[in-house]
Design an enzyme around this catalytic site. Structure first.
Site, short mmCIF file in Angstrom:
data_model
loop_
_atom_site.label_atom_id
_atom_site.label_comp_id
_atom_site.label_asym_id
_atom_site.label_seq_id
_atom_site.Cartn_x
_atom_site.Cartn_y
_atom_site.Cartn_z
CD GLU A 90 64.70 24.92 34.32
OE1 GLU A 90 65.89 24.85 34.12
OE2 GLU A 90 64.17 24.69 35.43
CG ASP A 91 62.00 20.67 32.73
OD1 ASP A 91 62.97 21.42 32.54
OD2 ASP A 91 61.91 19.92 33.71
#
Length: 739
Positions: A90-91
Site C-alpha cells: 500500500e505504501d
C-alpha cells in the site's frame, strides 16, 4: 534527526526484532527465521522514510503487529512475515508479484488480502462501513490468517491512538466495538477481544472509562486480599489431592463492568462479580474431564455453589472452541465469586483462539469449529441479497448469541444460538430440508414451527415434497442462515409470479386501449399506492388487483390532463407572495424534518433550485443519491410530482431549539403515604416538562414507577431528576433507554 538519534532508533528496531523471535508461540526452524528476517529487512527498507503521527519510525508499527500475531494469536512464520509486510504494497512501489517472487505464493496471498482490506475507504457512513466489512469477510475465503493479522493491526492502532484528533479516535473506536471486537470474540481470541473492548470504551466514553479505572485501582488491595483468602483455603485441599495447578486472580474487564452497570442499572460498587479466580491444572488429554470435576468437588466442599450458574463447557465446548468449567460460589463476606477451571490446553485455546486449536487438533479429518463457522459465513456472504447493514447486524446477533445444544433423532449434538426455533434447526441440518419442512416434533411431541428450543431438546423434522416457505416463516426463525434461504426462495417465487402478472397486465390494458410502458407503470404504482413495479406485477399475477380497479385507473388517466392544469393553477396561487418574512424565517428555521412524523433523515439540497432554510420545500427520493430537497416552486417540481408522486415525501423546516424529546424515567422507593401525589406535583411544577404517560405501583412497601416525560434537552431532565430524588422515600431515579 541527528546521527545519534538514528543510531539509537536502529538499535531499538534491532531489539524489537530479537524480541519478536523470542516471544513466538510456534517453534521456529532455521528456515522460518530466514523467512522472517527477509520480511523484516524488506519492511525496514520500505518504510525507512515514513513516520507515524507520534513521530516515531513507522516500521515500529508492522513489528508491533507481528509481535501480537506471534505471541498473542500464535501464528507461525508465514503469518509473522505477512504481518511485517502488511503495509508494504500500500505504501511503496513494491507489488504483490514482487513479494511472490521474493518469498512464496502463500505470503503474497496474505499480503494481498491485507492490502485489499486496507484499501477499503475509511471515512464512510454506517452502511458503506458495513459493505466494507462484508468485503473484508470475503477475504476469509482465501485464508483466515488475513483476518487474524487485521485484528492485530487494529489492536496496535487502538493502543497508539493518543496523537490522533478526537473525532478520528471516536470513529475508529466505534468501528472497533461495532465490528472488530465481536469478530475477535467469535474467533476465540479473548485477550484481544477484551483489549479492543476496553480501548474502545476509553475513546467512546472517556469519563466512564477513567472513573472505572480509578475505582479498580482504589479497590485493588482489598480485592487481592480477598482472592488470597479463597486461594489459601483451596490450595490446601488441592495439594492434598495431588493436583498440579496454578491459581490466578482475574479482574473483570473494564468494558464488561460497564456493560453490567448499564444492564443492571447499578453503580460500580453494586457490581458483584468484578473478579474471578482461575484454576489452571496440568493433565493429559485422557484425564482432563475427570480432574476438572475433581476440582469442582473440592471447591464446592468449601463454598456453596449457585446451581443455576454452573457452566460446563468441557462436555459441550462453545462453538468458538472455548472449553472450561465455570462455577459461581458464595465466597467469604457473602460475595459471589466466579471460579474458572481449565486445563493448560484449554487455557491456551482460550488465550490464543484457533491457532492453538491447530496445535492440538487430532487427525486432519476432524472438522474444526472454525471450518464450520467459515463455511456458514461463506454461505451467508454468497447468498446475501440483504442490504449490508442487515447483514452486519445479523452476523453480530449470531456472534454474540448464547448457545444451546440440541440433538438429532439419532442423538448427534448440534449447537444453535439461544432463541433458535424448531424451523431454525431444520435449516441447520440442510437448507433443502428447511424448505420442505411440514412439521417438527420436539421430544416426541408435535409442535409449531416457531417453538423456541432449549438445551437438551431432541428434534425430528417432518418434510413434504409439496411444502413451500411462506413469508410468515421469516417471523418463525432467528438464524441468518434460515432467513437468507427463506428470502431467496420467496424472491424466486415472487419474480416468477410477477413475470406472469406482467403478461396478464399487458393484455388487460390493451383491451382498455392503454399501452404498458414505463410511464404507465409509474402511474399505476402511484395509483395503487405501491412501492415498486415488481409489487404491481405480483399483485396482478396473484389476482389481488381486479378488472374493476384497472378500469378505475383508466378512467382516472383520461382525467390526468385536467388535473394537471388544476394543480398548476393551485400552485401558482400558493406561491403568490414568496418573499414575505424570508429573513425572519431563515434565522429561526434551521432544521429539516420529513414525513408526518417529522423524522430527521439524511438529505441533499437540489442544485436546480438551491432551497434555503424557511423555503417551502418537498423531498424527492432519488435512486442513487438518497433524498434530494427541492423548493415547491422549483422548475422541475411539477414534472417530479406528476410523474413520480410515489417518491415525494413531505418536508418542512423547523426551529431546532423548539424540538422536544421523549425520556423515560424509572423511579423506585419506599411506598410512603402521599408519595404519588408529591411525585406528580414535582413533575408538573417543573417548567418545560410535560408528562406523556405515567404508571405507578406499590408492592409490599416498595414503590415502582415509570414516567415518560417530554423535555427540550438533558439539562432540564437532570434538574427534574434531582428534584424527584429530593422527595422523601425516593431511593433511585434512572433514565431508561427505550426502543
Amino acid at each position: 534527526m541527528t546521527d545519534i538519534d538514528i543510531e539509537k532508533e536502529n538499535k531499538a528496531i534491532a531489539k524489537e526484532y530479537k524480541e519478536l523471535l523470542r516471544i513466538s508461540y510456534q517453534k521456529l526452524s532455521a528456515e522460518d527465521k530466514k523467512l522472517i528476517r527477509k520480511a523484516f529487512d524488506l519492511s525496514v527498507e520500505a518504510h525507512q522514510n515514513q513516520r507515524r503521527k507520534s513521530g516515531e519510525a513507522y516500521v515500529f508499527h508492522p513489528i508491533a503487529v507481528a509481535k501480537i500475531v506471534a505471541s498473542e494469536i500464535g501464528l507461525g512464520a508465514t503469518g509473522i512475515a505477512a504481518a511485517l509486510m502488511h503495509d508494504v504494497v500500500e505504501d511503496t512501489d513494491i507489488t504483490v508479484a514482487d513479494i511472490e517472487r521474493m518469498f512464496n505464493p502463500k505470503v503474497a496471498q496474505l499480503v494481498e488480502g491485507l492490502t485489499k482490506i486496507s484499501q477499503v475507504q475509511k471515512d464512510l457512513n454506517v452502511s458503506m462501513q458495513a459493505e466494507n466489512f462484508r468485503k473484508m469477510l470475503l477475504t476469509l475465503n482465501d485464508d483466515v490468517r488475513v483476518i487474524l493479522i487485521k485484528l492485530a493491526d487494529r489492536l496496535h492502532n487502538m493502543q497508539t491512538m493518543e496523537s490522533m484528533p478526537e473525532h478520528k479516535q471516536v470513529k475508529i473506536a466505534s468501528e472497533t466495538l461495532y465490528i472488530y471486537a465481536p469478530l475477535a470474540h467469535r474467533l476465540g481470541l479473548y485477550n484481544i477481544k477484551t483489549q479492543l473492548e476496553d480501548l474502545g470504551l476509553k475513546y467512546t466514553e472517556p469519563k466512564v472509562y477513567n472513573a472505572i479505572v480509578s475505582k479498580i485501582k482504589e479497590t485493588k488491595e482489598e480485592q487481592d486480599a480477598y482472592i488470597k483468602m479463597i486461594s489459601d483455603v483451596l490450595q490446601k485441599s488441592l495439594d492434598e489431592e495431588k493436583v498440579e495447578y496454578v491459581i490466578k486472580g482475574r479482574p473483570k474487564s473494564i468494558y464488561s463492568i460497564r456493560r453490567k452497570m448499564k444492564a443492571q442499572n447499578v453503580s460500580f460498587d453494586e457490581v458483584y462479580d468484578k473478579f474471578a479466580l482461575r484454576i489452571v491444572y496440568k493433565s493429559n488429554l485422557h484425564d482432563e474431564k475427570f480432574i476438572a470435576w475433581k476440582i469442582y468437588s473440592i471447591v464446592t466442599d468449601h463454598y456453596r455453589p449457585s446451581p443455576s450458574r454452573l457452566r460446563d463447557w468441557i462436555s459441550s465446548p462453545k462453538s468458538t472452541g472455548y472449553e472450561a468449567l465455570h462455577i459461581t460460589v458464595m465466597g467469604p463476606k457473602g460475595r459471589w465469586v466466579e471460579i474458572q477451571v481449565r486445563s493448560e490446553r484449554m487455557d491456551e485455546i482460550a488465550e490464543k483462539g484457533y491457532a492453538a486449536h491447530y496445535k492440538y487438533k487430532q487427525g486432519a479429518t476432524e472438522e474444526s469449529g472454525l471450518d464450520v463457522w467459515l463455511n456458514l459465513l461463506k454461505e451467508a456472504l454468497e447468498n446475501s441479497e440483504t442490504n449490508a447493514v442487515d447483514f452486519v447486524e445479523d452476523f453480530k446477533m449470531n456472534l454474540y448469541a448464547k448457545e444451546i445444544f440440541v440433538f438429532t433423532p439419532k442423538g448427534e449434538i448440534k449447537s444453535l444460538p439461544k432463541g433458535a426455533t424448531s424451523l431454525d434447526f431444520a435449516f441447520s441440518i440442510h437448507s433443502e430440508i428447511g424448505i420442505k419442512t411440514r412439521g417438527t416434533r420436539v421430544n416426541g411431541r408435535l409442535v409449531p414451527l416457531n417453538t423456541e428450543l432449549k438445551s437438551g431438546d431432541q428434534i425430528e423434522v417432518i418434510t413434504s415434497q409439496n411444502q413451500k416457505p411462506t413469508s410468515s416463516w421469516l417471523d418463525y426463525v432467528t438464524t441468518s442462515r434460515a432467513k437468507t434461504k427463506i428470502r431467496n426462495v420467496l424472491n424466486e417465487n415472487t419474480k416468477k409470479m410477477a413475470e406472469e402478472g406482467k403478461e396478464l397486465l399487458t393484455r388487460k390494458l390493451k383491451q382498455l386501449k392503454i399501452t404498458l410502458n414505463e410511464q404507465v407503470v409509474n402511474e399505476m404504482v402511484n395509483f395503487f399506492k405501491l412501492k415498486t413495479s415488481l409489487d404491481l406485477f405480483y399483485r396482478v399475477g396473484i389476482g389481488s388487483i381486479e378488472n374493476q380497479q384497472l378500469k378505475d385507473f383508466a378512467a382516472q388517466k383520461s382525467n390526468t390532463l385536467i388535473n394537471f392544469f388544476k394543480s398548476k393553477i393551485k400552485r401558482t396561487h400558493t406561491t403568490a407572495d414568496p418573499d414575505i418574512h424570508k429573513q425572519v424565517i431563515s434565522s429561526n428555521f434551521d432544521m429539516l424534518v420529513f414525513g408526518a412524523d417529522h423524522d430527521r433523515l439524511d438529505y441533499k439540497l437540489a442544485s436546480c433550485c438551491n432551497p434555503i432554510p424557511g423555503d417551502d420545500v418537498f423531498g424527492f427520493v432519488t435512486i442513487n443519491e438518497g433524498i434530494k430537497v427541492h423548493k415547491k416552486d422549483c422548475p422541475n417540481a411539477i414534472s417530479l410530482q406528476s410523474n413520480y408522486a410515489y417518491r415525494i415525501i413531505l418536508a418542512r423546516w423547523i426551529d431546532s431549539t423548539q424540538q422536544e424529546f421523549k425520556a423515560v424515567l424509572r423511579i423506585t422507593g419506599m411506598d410512603t403515604l402521599g408519595l404519588t401525589n408529591e411525585l406528580t406535583k414535582v413533575i408538573s411544577n417543573n417548567m418545560h416538562v410535560n408528562i406523556q404517560s405515567i404508571s405507578l405501583s406499590g408492592d409490599a412497601g416498595i414503590f415502582n414507577g415509570q414516567v415518560t416525560v417530554i423535555v427540550q434537552n438533558n439539562i432540564i431532565l437532570k434538574k427534574l431528576i434531582d428534584n424527584i430524588k429530593k422527595i422523601d422515600g425516593i431511593d433511585k431515579v434512572t433514565r431508561v433507554n427505550k426502543n
